[in-house]
Design a protein around this motif. Structure first.
Motif, PDB file in Angstrom:
ATOM      1  N   PRO A  87       4.508  13.535  -8.863  1.00  0.00           N
ATOM      2  CA  PRO A  87       4.415  14.061 -10.092  1.00  0.00           C
ATOM      3  C   PRO A  87       2.531  14.054 -10.570  1.00  0.00           C
ATOM      4  O   PRO A  87       2.267  14.561 -11.572  1.00  0.00           O
ATOM      5  CB  PRO A  87       5.142  13.285 -11.110  1.00  0.00           C
ATOM      6  CG  PRO A  87       5.105  12.006 -10.378  1.00  0.00           C
ATOM      7  CD  PRO A  87       5.058  12.275  -8.919  1.00  0.00           C
ATOM      8  N   ASP A  88       2.011  13.140  -9.736  1.00  0.00           N
ATOM      9  CA  ASP A  88       0.546  13.134 -10.067  1.00  0.00           C
ATOM     10  C   ASP A  88      -0.436  13.088  -9.085  1.00  0.00           C
ATOM     11  O   ASP A  88       0.226  12.744  -7.695  1.00  0.00           O
ATOM     12  CB  ASP A  88       0.223  11.805 -10.980  1.00  0.00           C
ATOM     13  CG  ASP A  88       1.018  11.667 -11.964  1.00  0.00           C
ATOM     14  OD1 ASP A  88       0.809  12.567 -12.983  1.00  0.00           O
ATOM     15  OD2 ASP A  88       1.903  10.432 -12.479  1.00  0.00           O
ATOM     16  N   TYR A  89      -1.649  13.617  -9.121  1.00  0.00           N
ATOM     17  CA  TYR A  89      -2.359  13.406  -8.016  1.00  0.00           C
ATOM     18  C   TYR A  89      -2.613  11.769  -7.540  1.00  0.00           C
ATOM     19  O   TYR A  89      -3.197  11.095  -8.508  1.00  0.00           O
ATOM     20  CB  TYR A  89      -3.975  13.906  -8.393  1.00  0.00           C
ATOM     21  CG  TYR A  89      -3.825  15.617  -8.130  1.00  0.00           C
ATOM     22  CD1 TYR A  89      -3.822  16.209  -6.844  1.00  0.00           C
ATOM     23  CD2 TYR A  89      -3.623  16.267  -9.376  1.00  0.00           C
ATOM     24  CE1 TYR A  89      -3.720  17.581  -6.948  1.00  0.00           C
ATOM     25  CE2 TYR A  89      -3.506  17.591  -9.313  1.00  0.00           C
ATOM     26  CZ  TYR A  89      -3.710  18.124  -8.165  1.00  0.00           C
ATOM     27  OH  TYR A  89      -3.566  19.682  -8.046  1.00  0.00           O
ATOM     28  N   MET A  90      -2.409  11.511  -6.273  1.00  0.00           N
ATOM     29  CA  MET A  90      -2.412  10.107  -5.718  1.00  0.00           C
ATOM     30  C   MET A  90      -3.298  10.035  -4.676  1.00  0.00           C
ATOM     31  O   MET A  90      -3.458  11.089  -4.002  1.00  0.00           O
ATOM     32  CB  MET A  90      -1.253   9.523  -5.570  1.00  0.00           C
ATOM     33  CG  MET A  90      -0.142   9.366  -6.809  1.00  0.00           C
ATOM     34  SD  MET A  90      -0.643   8.195  -8.081  1.00  0.00           S
ATOM     35  CE  MET A  90      -0.127   6.714  -7.034  1.00  0.00           C
ATOM     36  N   TRP A  91      -4.208   9.134  -4.739  1.00  0.00           N
ATOM     37  CA  TRP A  91      -5.038   8.807  -3.615  1.00  0.00           C
ATOM     38  C   TRP A  91      -4.922   7.493  -3.031  1.00  0.00           C
ATOM     39  O   TRP A  91      -5.040   6.645  -3.805  1.00  0.00           O
ATOM     40  CB  TRP A  91      -6.735   8.847  -4.012  1.00  0.00           C
ATOM     41  CG  TRP A  91      -6.895  10.356  -4.716  1.00  0.00           C
ATOM     42  CD1 TRP A  91      -6.593  10.817  -5.840  1.00  0.00           C
ATOM     43  CD2 TRP A  91      -7.548  11.272  -3.682  1.00  0.00           C
ATOM     44  NE1 TRP A  91      -7.020  12.163  -5.833  1.00  0.00           N
ATOM     45  CE2 TRP A  91      -7.807  12.462  -4.823  1.00  0.00           C
ATOM     46  CE3 TRP A  91      -8.193  11.592  -2.490  1.00  0.00           C
ATOM     47  CZ2 TRP A  91      -8.275  13.656  -4.375  1.00  0.00           C
ATOM     48  CZ3 TRP A  91      -8.729  12.462  -2.096  1.00  0.00           C
ATOM     49  CH2 TRP A  91      -8.717  13.681  -3.044  1.00  0.00           C
ATOM     50  N   HIS A  92      -5.048   7.274  -1.807  1.00  0.00           N
ATOM     51  CA  HIS A  92      -5.204   5.834  -1.172  1.00  0.00           C
ATOM     52  C   HIS A  92      -6.826   5.661  -0.886  1.00  0.00           C
ATOM     53  O   HIS A  92      -7.459   6.529  -0.264  1.00  0.00           O
ATOM     54  CB  HIS A  92      -4.553   5.962   0.073  1.00  0.00           C
ATOM     55  CG  HIS A  92      -4.461   4.548   0.762  1.00  0.00           C
ATOM     56  ND1 HIS A  92      -5.406   4.164   1.536  1.00  0.00           N
ATOM     57  CD2 HIS A  92      -3.576   3.460   0.477  1.00  0.00           C
ATOM     58  CE1 HIS A  92      -5.228   2.957   1.949  1.00  0.00           C
ATOM     59  NE2 HIS A  92      -4.113   2.231   1.109  1.00  0.00           N
ATOM     60  N   TYR A  93      -7.007   4.512  -1.384  1.00  0.00           N
ATOM     61  CA  TYR A  93      -8.583   4.163  -1.141  1.00  0.00           C
ATOM     62  C   TYR A  93      -8.829   2.821  -0.188  1.00  0.00           C
ATOM     63  O   TYR A  93      -7.749   2.064  -0.257  1.00  0.00           O
ATOM     64  CB  TYR A  93      -9.147   3.628  -2.397  1.00  0.00           C
ATOM     65  CG  TYR A  93      -9.233   4.768  -3.598  1.00  0.00           C
ATOM     66  CD1 TYR A  93     -10.357   5.620  -3.684  1.00  0.00           C
ATOM     67  CD2 TYR A  93      -8.255   5.211  -4.602  1.00  0.00           C
ATOM     68  CE1 TYR A  93     -10.443   6.725  -4.571  1.00  0.00           C
ATOM     69  CE2 TYR A  93      -8.397   6.119  -5.248  1.00  0.00           C
ATOM     70  CZ  TYR A  93      -9.406   6.856  -5.246  1.00  0.00           C
ATOM     71  OH  TYR A  93      -9.547   7.885  -6.186  1.00  0.00           O
ATOM     72  N   SER A  94      -9.644   3.027   0.526  1.00  0.00           N
ATOM     73  CA  SER A  94     -10.053   1.874   1.340  1.00  0.00           C
ATOM     74  C   SER A  94     -11.733   1.565   1.007  1.00  0.00           C
ATOM     75  O   SER A  94     -12.504   2.304   1.577  1.00  0.00           O
ATOM     76  CB  SER A  94     -10.023   2.276   2.888  1.00  0.00           C
ATOM     77  OG  SER A  94     -10.284   1.061   3.681  1.00  0.00           O
ATOM     78  N   LEU A  95     -11.959   0.384   0.562  1.00  0.00           N
ATOM     79  CA  LEU A  95     -13.187   0.387  -0.251  1.00  0.00           C
ATOM     80  C   LEU A  95     -13.881  -1.137   0.329  1.00  0.00           C
ATOM     81  O   LEU A  95     -13.103  -1.930   0.415  1.00  0.00           O
ATOM     82  CB  LEU A  95     -13.199   0.361  -1.697  1.00  0.00           C
ATOM     83  CG  LEU A  95     -12.269   1.572  -2.200  1.00  0.00           C
ATOM     84  CD1 LEU A  95     -11.982   0.985  -3.834  1.00  0.00           C
ATOM     85  CD2 LEU A  95     -13.158   2.684  -2.210  1.00  0.00           C
TER      86      LEU A  95
END
Length: 154
Positions: free
Chosen positions: A78-86
């Motif tokens: 339902p929302d833009y989701m991102w997976h981050y590796s930082l």
């Protein structure tokens, strides 16, 4: 019988700090690029090195490090989701110069990441980073990073 030697593990330290990052999506000072644009609803990938400061954007804010890593779009509904590796790499002008925090997680722009490790003075770190958008003007986003971390000083 020879005496045995042993050492006692250092005690964990707790740190709460608020830092800010600046994302520039185009034009002068761009600090992130899209490396893969998927024609489907997910999979767009980008790489970035966002400066991290000790205060909101302005002449009196000091750069203390950089958030460097990748983001992959993993959902649109339902929302833009991102997976981050930082990696939050602390630099000169920081109390933690040369240390890092390893951060990852899936979130929206206003969301939370996990701290899954660290190096240097922040060895064996664990905790959270709450990211909150402060401003988004043109192609520049400023976010507040509320960092809560437990670590074992070495």
């Amino acid at each position: 019988m020879a005496p045995h030697s042993y050492s006692i593990a250092p005690v964990q330290s707790e740190l709460n700090m608020t830092l800010y990052n600046k994302e520039v999506y185009g034009g002068r000072g761009t600090n992130g690029v899209t490396t893969l644009v998927n024609r489907g609803p997910i999979g767009t990938t980008w790489v970035f090195s966002w400066p991290v400061t000790d205060g909101p954007a302005g002449a009196d804010a000091n750069v203390v490090g950089h958030l460097q890593g990748t983001g992959v779009q993993v959902a649109t509904y339902p929302d833009y989701m991102w997976h981050y590796s930082l990696g939050l790499v602390f630099g000169q002008g920081s109390r933690f110069n040369g240390s890092t925090l390893q951060i990852q997680g899936t979130s929206k722009i206003n969301g939370e990441w996990s701290i899954v490790g660290g190096t240097g003075e922040l060895a064996m770190a664990k905790g959270t980073v709450r990211r909150t958008e402060v401003s988004y003007t043109g192609n520049i986003r400023i976010s507040e990073l509320n960092i809560h971390v437990l670590y074992t000083p070495m």
